[in-house]
Write a protein that holds these residues in place. Sequence first.
Motif, PDB file in Angstrom:
ATOM      1  N   PRO A 143       0.795  -1.231   0.000  1.00 58.33           N
ATOM      2  CA  PRO A 143       0.000   0.000   0.000  1.00 58.33           C
ATOM      3  C   PRO A 143       0.826   1.279   0.000  1.00 58.33           C
ATOM      4  N   THR A 144       1.917   1.310   0.788  1.00 58.43           N
ATOM      5  CA  THR A 144       2.718   2.536   0.855  1.00 58.43           C
ATOM      6  C   THR A 144       3.328   2.904  -0.494  1.00 58.43           C
ATOM      7  N   MET A 145       3.626   1.897  -1.330  1.00 64.28           N
ATOM      8  CA  MET A 145       4.173   2.177  -2.662  1.00 64.28           C
ATOM      9  C   MET A 145       3.126   2.815  -3.555  1.00 64.28           C
ATOM     10  N   PHE A 146       1.920   2.267  -3.560  1.00 66.72           N
ATOM     11  CA  PHE A 146       0.857   2.848  -4.374  1.00 66.72           C
ATOM     12  C   PHE A 146       0.522   4.266  -3.914  1.00 66.72           C
ATOM     13  N   ILE A 147       0.557   4.499  -2.612  1.00 65.58           N
ATOM     14  CA  ILE A 147       0.305   5.841  -2.087  1.00 65.58           C
ATOM     15  C   ILE A 147       1.360   6.818  -2.613  1.00 65.58           C
ATOM     16  N   ALA A 148       2.630   6.389  -2.588  1.00 63.10           N
ATOM     17  CA  ALA A 148       3.715   7.250  -3.067  1.00 63.10           C
ATOM     18  C   ALA A 148       3.573   7.557  -4.550  1.00 63.10           C
ATOM     19  N   GLU A 149       3.139   6.578  -5.332  1.00 63.55           N
ATOM     20  CA  GLU A 149       2.961   6.795  -6.771  1.00 63.55           C
ATOM     21  C   GLU A 149       1.799   7.754  -7.038  1.00 63.55           C
ATOM     22  N   LEU A 150       0.674   7.517  -6.390  1.00 66.94           N
ATOM     23  CA  LEU A 150      -0.503   8.363  -6.600  1.00 66.94           C
ATOM     24  C   LEU A 150      -0.256   9.812  -6.210  1.00 66.94           C
ATOM     25  N   ASN A 151       0.571  10.005  -5.190  1.00 70.44           N
ATOM     26  CA  ASN A 151       0.795  11.350  -4.668  1.00 70.44           C
ATOM     27  C   ASN A 151       2.049  12.018  -5.223  1.00 70.44           C
ATOM     28  N   HIS A 152       2.695  11.364  -6.181  1.00 75.74           N
ATOM     29  CA  HIS A 152       3.884  11.990  -6.765  1.00 75.74           C
ATOM     30  C   HIS A 152       3.468  13.206  -7.587  1.00 75.74           C
ATOM     31  N   PRO A 153       4.178  14.323  -7.464  1.00 76.76           N
ATOM     32  CA  PRO A 153       3.782  15.548  -8.185  1.00 76.76           C
ATOM     33  C   PRO A 153       3.795  15.401  -9.700  1.00 76.76           C
ATOM     34  N   MET A 154       4.513  14.394 -10.237  1.00 81.65           N
ATOM     35  CA  MET A 154       4.574  14.216 -11.688  1.00 81.65           C
ATOM     36  C   MET A 154       3.642  13.098 -12.174  1.00 81.65           C
ATOM     37  N   PHE A 155       2.781  12.620 -11.298  1.00 78.14           N
ATOM     38  CA  PHE A 155       1.914  11.481 -11.624  1.00 78.14           C
ATOM     39  C   PHE A 155       1.151  11.689 -12.936  1.00 78.14           C
ATOM     40  N   ASP A 156       0.604  12.857 -13.125  1.00 78.75           N
ATOM     41  CA  ASP A 156      -0.254  13.106 -14.288  1.00 78.75           C
ATOM     42  C   ASP A 156       0.496  13.152 -15.619  1.00 78.75           C
ATOM     43  N   MET A 157       1.818  13.146 -15.561  1.00 77.62           N
ATOM     44  CA  MET A 157       2.611  13.193 -16.791  1.00 77.62           C
ATOM     45  C   MET A 157       2.687  11.836 -17.484  1.00 77.62           C
ATOM     46  N   PHE A 158       2.318  10.778 -16.791  1.00 77.17           N
ATOM     47  CA  PHE A 158       2.526   9.432 -17.323  1.00 77.17           C
ATOM     48  C   PHE A 158       1.217   8.804 -17.798  1.00 77.17           C
ATOM     49  N   ASP A 159       1.318   8.091 -18.912  1.00 73.03           N
ATOM     50  CA  ASP A 159       0.179   7.359 -19.452  1.00 73.03           C
ATOM     51  C   ASP A 159       0.208   5.939 -18.896  1.00 73.03           C
ATOM     52  N   LEU A 160      -0.733   5.649 -18.018  1.00 72.60           N
ATOM     53  CA  LEU A 160      -0.787   4.346 -17.363  1.00 72.60           C
ATOM     54  C   LEU A 160      -1.934   3.491 -17.905  1.00 72.60           C
ATOM     55  N   SER A 161      -2.500   3.899 -19.013  1.00 74.42           N
ATOM     56  CA  SER A 161      -3.665   3.191 -19.552  1.00 74.42           C
ATOM     57  C   SER A 161      -3.337   1.778 -20.019  1.00 74.42           C
ATOM     58  N   CYS A 162      -2.036   1.469 -20.130  1.00 75.41           N
ATOM     59  CA  CYS A 162      -1.608   0.121 -20.513  1.00 75.41           C
ATOM     60  C   CYS A 162      -1.845  -0.893 -19.397  1.00 75.41           C
ATOM     61  N   LEU A 163      -1.947  -0.417 -18.150  1.00 80.24           N
ATOM     62  CA  LEU A 163      -2.115  -1.320 -17.020  1.00 80.24           C
ATOM     63  C   LEU A 163      -3.484  -1.988 -17.040  1.00 80.24           C
ATOM     64  N   ARG A 164      -3.527  -3.272 -16.665  1.00 82.96           N
ATOM     65  CA  ARG A 164      -4.808  -3.957 -16.594  1.00 82.96           C
ATOM     66  C   ARG A 164      -5.005  -4.686 -15.261  1.00 82.96           C
ATOM     67  N   THR A 165      -3.907  -5.051 -14.579  1.00 80.87           N
ATOM     68  CA  THR A 165      -4.060  -5.803 -13.333  1.00 80.87           C
ATOM     69  C   THR A 165      -2.825  -5.617 -12.467  1.00 80.87           C
ATOM     70  N   GLY A 166      -2.858  -6.236 -11.291  1.00 88.62           N
ATOM     71  CA  GLY A 166      -1.733  -6.152 -10.371  1.00 88.62           C
ATOM     72  C   GLY A 166      -2.110  -6.712  -9.021  1.00 88.62           C
ATOM     73  N   ILE A 167      -1.170  -6.602  -8.108  1.00 88.61           N
ATOM     74  CA  ILE A 167      -1.387  -7.089  -6.744  1.00 88.61           C
ATOM     75  C   ILE A 167      -1.036  -5.987  -5.764  1.00 88.61           C
ATOM     76  N   MET A 168      -1.932  -5.759  -4.817  1.00 92.78           N
ATOM     77  CA  MET A 168      -1.619  -4.936  -3.657  1.00 92.78           C
ATOM     78  C   MET A 168      -1.645  -5.881  -2.460  1.00 92.78           C
ATOM     79  N   ALA A 169      -0.509  -6.030  -1.818  1.00 88.64           N
ATOM     80  CA  ALA A 169      -0.423  -6.989  -0.719  1.00 88.64           C
ATOM     81  C   ALA A 169       0.747  -6.602   0.174  1.00 88.64           C
ATOM     82  N   GLY A 170       1.142  -7.508   1.057  1.00 94.99           N
ATOM     83  CA  GLY A 170       2.257  -7.243   1.975  1.00 94.99           C
ATOM     84  C   GLY A 170       1.800  -6.719   3.303  1.00 94.99           C
TER      85      GLY A 170
END
Length: 550
Positions: A287-314
Amino acid sequence: MYQLSERTLGDWLEHWAQVSPDREYIVYSDRDLRFTWKQFNDRVDDMARGLIAIGVTKGTHVGLWAQNVPDWLTFLYACAKIGAVCITVNTNYKQNELEYLCKDSDMHTLCLTDGTWESNYVDMTYTMLPELRECQRGHLESKRFPKLKNVVYIGQEKYRGMYNTAEILLLGENTDDDEFLRLRKSVTCHDVVNMQYTSGTTGFPKGVMLTHYNIANDGFLTGEHMKFTQDDKLCVCVPLFHCFGVVLATMNCLTHGCTEVVVERFDPLVTLASVHKERCTALYGVPTMFIAELNHPMFDMFDLSCLRTGIMAGSLCPIELMRKVEEKMYLHVTSVYGLTESSPGMSQTRIDDPDEVRYTTVGRDYEFVDVKVLDPETNKEVPVGVQGEMCCKGFNVMKGYYKNPEATAEVIDENGYLHSGDLGVKDENGNYRITGRIKDMIIRGGENIYPREIEEFLYHLPGVRDVQVAGVPSRKYGEEVGAFIILDEGAKLTGEEVRDWCRGKIARYKIPKYVFFVKEYPLTGSGKIQKFKLRELSLKLCAEQGIEVI
């Protein structure tokens, strides 16, 4: 219909090297380093022969102490091909922890990098093995560590008494094939291939012995639950030394023939850029990694539409965070539940499960695994909807703790069920919810309080980015509830405002008596939050803030 495979890790690697030799297997996008399946398999064979040349053979214990560097996986598979046991070493280990592991594991060869900004692995190794400074490579004679014979530096630099990667590969290129082929043929799927030391959040770490059969099949089923194919590209920013990285990520890619896009050290910017550049279809993280990615000031610069799945765990995953990840990062999140001793997956949500199932549960049993919720007192299965201890039996259960049959018997009962120490509930549809740790439970004046319940509640409070709840020592009640909150940028809250928001919504005894606003949480090397350290931190913060603990 799924089947369990008896292929070894070496068998899987050679399979893809033959079936799709020119497809990319390992990619480091930040330095444009790429290996096809055939290129990587050839490098692994050279590394395996080089390890044989320095005395590594079937059953030899080889330590791997490194971040996710390009040759991390080369060493893992080289060990696997000749029947050696790869011992993955926590990258956060300090001197005493390193020395404990090397001695307890009967390590023969230690492979390492420079280390991290706060830990110089080379200096720590010389401190542990002062004889290295005086001996030739391969001739180590340590008084304190008599079984440790070699140290290999993963890189091009040369250090006194140590081999480096180039030298091991050169030895491999000039070593006869006969011994390599003999060892290769002797390896079976039920041999131990990986030994991971539990993080040691309680007691001394123990070596968890995992076989090819354990981890390859666990990785395969994990990928099936997300509908992985050869066309997938998985961004791996979680540490490879942990089960999340070496099994759920690496074994998933190995058994499906897909591409592994590796990030050497987690950095939200590098991770986002890697997904964007390589058009990754899957992303993992705690979870802490996803939080850091979502809150990064440059987040909106990247096209993440290629993503389809993943795991949040730990660690337990906040429902609101999962919703936000799906909305802003486009991927359908799955959750895997388990522990190192279960290879690690015992239950998982499936990619096509309804949102409610994926957000609020950890899914249902892995195929060929029997998960039961048992009464911690009677060891009998509890009814649907009743809380008990999460336990499992199946192909995924570890071979045992290294040299520790007593500890093994404490967690694997006479019926073969592995006891997790986690509390959970099974619903009428066969999905599980994790309600807390047996040892993490807060007992306040006789009332049992489960931190997970309060954490999920506080996530709905505007301004809260992340929250962890732990017990704070109390002379009057034994324990009180403490909430450790990370605020959204620019948000302002006081402890009293948090308590006011709780009043009338949850039971009075569950309302946090202590509210601490922090910037980060104490983490293990694998990204899990150390609740026992929050307990210690609470006393320090109370003292600093002049708060009387009663």
